[in-house]
Design a protein around this motif. Structure first.
Motif, mmCIF file in Angstrom:
data_model
loop_
_atom_site.group_PDB
_atom_site.id
_atom_site.type_symbol
_atom_site.label_atom_id
_atom_site.label_comp_id
_atom_site.label_asym_id
_atom_site.label_seq_id
_atom_site.Cartn_x
_atom_site.Cartn_y
_atom_site.Cartn_z
ATOM 1 N N LEU A 26 -17.784 1.712 -15.267
ATOM 2 C CA LEU A 26 -18.662 1.050 -15.928
ATOM 3 C C LEU A 26 -18.890 -0.304 -15.488
ATOM 4 O O LEU A 26 -17.929 -1.057 -15.805
ATOM 5 C CB LEU A 26 -18.669 1.215 -17.460
ATOM 6 N N ARG A 27 -19.682 -0.746 -14.967
ATOM 7 C CA ARG A 27 -19.850 -2.173 -14.379
ATOM 8 C C ARG A 27 -20.363 -3.119 -15.428
ATOM 9 O O ARG A 27 -21.026 -2.687 -16.224
ATOM 10 C CB ARG A 27 -20.932 -2.148 -13.044
ATOM 11 N N PRO A 28 -20.052 -4.525 -15.051
ATOM 12 C CA PRO A 28 -20.843 -5.479 -15.930
ATOM 13 C C PRO A 28 -22.209 -5.294 -16.217
ATOM 14 O O PRO A 28 -23.013 -5.709 -17.117
ATOM 15 C CB PRO A 28 -20.462 -6.893 -15.255
ATOM 16 N N SER A 29 -23.037 -4.584 -15.190
ATOM 17 C CA SER A 29 -24.469 -4.511 -15.365
ATOM 18 C C SER A 29 -24.916 -3.521 -16.392
ATOM 19 O O SER A 29 -26.075 -3.082 -16.547
ATOM 20 C CB SER A 29 -25.041 -4.013 -14.102
ATOM 21 N N ARG A 30 -23.771 -2.749 -16.814
ATOM 22 C CA ARG A 30 -23.935 -1.670 -17.787
ATOM 23 C C ARG A 30 -24.579 -0.597 -17.123
ATOM 24 O O ARG A 30 -25.338 0.245 -17.589
ATOM 25 C CB ARG A 30 -24.775 -1.982 -19.131
ATOM 26 N N ARG A 31 -24.063 -0.444 -15.890
ATOM 27 C CA ARG A 31 -24.657 1.055 -15.010
ATOM 28 C C ARG A 31 -23.290 1.511 -14.649
ATOM 29 O O ARG A 31 -22.305 0.753 -14.323
ATOM 30 C CB ARG A 31 -25.401 0.481 -13.966
ATOM 31 N N PHE A 32 -23.250 2.957 -14.398
ATOM 32 C CA PHE A 32 -22.242 3.469 -13.675
ATOM 33 C C PHE A 32 -21.972 3.489 -12.474
ATOM 34 O O PHE A 32 -23.322 3.883 -11.712
ATOM 35 C CB PHE A 32 -21.924 5.013 -14.436
ATOM 36 N N ALA A 33 -20.766 3.507 -11.980
ATOM 37 C CA ALA A 33 -20.603 3.753 -10.417
ATOM 38 C C ALA A 33 -19.813 4.905 -10.132
ATOM 39 O O ALA A 33 -18.828 5.131 -11.012
ATOM 40 C CB ALA A 33 -19.959 2.615 -9.590
#
Length: 342
Positions: free
Chosen positions: A248-255
């Motif tokens: 979970l990235r700081p952008s609040r998107r998953f990679a």
């Protein structure tokens, strides 16, 4: 000063880069409206930005207690602060609210501001597997949004449906007349409730809102015909993140990692036919790399031999140089259906 005026002042301070002053104003406002959910969320944002982690955690937790559907997305903030485990996905109410607000400016922001290349890259990958002259009988576009993927798929299918959480995004895609049917629904729930089968299922820039992909891959497999394709994109974890399935990235998107995507797909009867790691869009100065993948649902008897050198027709294909697909306008009236899963 009224509570709403204080909040406006605090927002202005946050926007100007003074989270400490904003936090002070918000804490004072809390004395006036102690049970205002949005106020607790703002306190969480201001506290996190000003490095007051414990205060941020307490504020986000209070917001969730007052607003459990989490339309503002406190849960990913708590995970990024290390207060809770990474969630299996972002709250559906948060994703729906985000895109309901974003819908009117979505395409301009994505195509011009972020140089988004997802639909073009995904169609190129599909063509590399099926051939550029293939016409699919039925297609399901998951997370269809405003119809950017649908516009490219319309030319290569007889029937196409779109599903999205956001009513406002569905309204935008409906106005284009690209889809034969549209549905407002959470994706996995829609796939579980539907009984039809499709030749192609697509998910462009959708998996970034899901951490655990097993339920989605299982649901997609059940809706594919034998030999049907699942084409998707997913933000890629950093190349040095060896052994990491998802982040979970700081952008609040998953990679996600390529190994994880291929493994989960294989566990649900899908064999990888195409994989390309490429830049799909930008986020400020950063180029966001993603996996572009196409999987095929194979018969149970074929799965054991899918990677065998004696089955060259089942070996993964390389992606050719860029191919383009034009738009297709339907002359007939499009049937528009709408389904909301509670």
């Amino acid at each position: 000063m009224r509570a709403d005026r204080r909040v406006e002042t605090a927002r202005a301070l946050l926007d100007s880069g003074d989270p400490t002053a904003a936090l002070s104003v918000l804490e004072q406002t809390l004395e006036l409206t102690p049970d205002w959910p949005e106020l607790h969320f703002l306190i969480g944002e201001a506290a996190a930005t000003s490095s007051h982690r414990d205060r941020a955690v307490a504020a986000y937790a209070r917001y969730l207690a007052l607003s459990p559907d989490d339309r503002l997305g406190a849960l990913p903030h708590l995970a990024l602060l290390g207060a809770t485990p990474q969630p299996d996905g972002l709250p559906p109410a948060y994703v729906a609210a985000l895109f309901d607000e974003y819908a009117p400016r979505f395409e301009r922001s994505l195509l011009i501001g972020l140089d988004y290349q997802g639909p073009a890259q995904l169609l190129q990958a599909i063509n590399s597997v099926s051939g550029s002259d293939t016409v699919f009988g039925s297609v399901l576009d998951l997370g269809c949004g405003t119809g950017l993927m649908g516009e490219r798929l319309r030319k290569v299918c007889a029937w196409i449906e779109g599903v999205d959480l956001s009513p406002a995004m569905i309204a935008q895609s409906s106005s284009k007349g690209v889809y034969d049917a549209l549905h407002v629904s959470e994706l996995t729930a829609y796939l579980a409730n539907d009984t039809r089968h499709f030749d192609l299922v697509t998910a462009a820039d959708v998996l970034i809102y899901l951490g655990d992909l097993a339920p989605l891959f299982a649901a997609v497999t059940r809706r594919l015909v034998d030999g049907g394709l699942f084409a998707m994109t997913a933000e890629a974890v950093e190349t040095d993140a060896t052994g990491l399935d998802r982040r979970l990235r700081p952008s609040r998107r998953f990679a996600h990692s390529a190994d994880y995507l291929t493994r989960v797909a294989g566990e649900h009867g899908l064999v990888q036919r195409c994989h390309k790691r490429t830049v799909l869009r930008r986020d400020g100065p950063d180029a966001i790399e993603a996996h572009v993948m196409v999987f095929e649902r194979v018969r149970a008897g074929d799965r054991l031999h899918a990677l065998s050198p004696e089955r060259p027709e089942l070996v993964q294909q390389e992606v050719p140089e860029d191919q383009t697909a034009g738009h297709h306008d339907l002359g007939d009236q499009i049937e528009h259906t709408k389904m909301v899963d509670q």
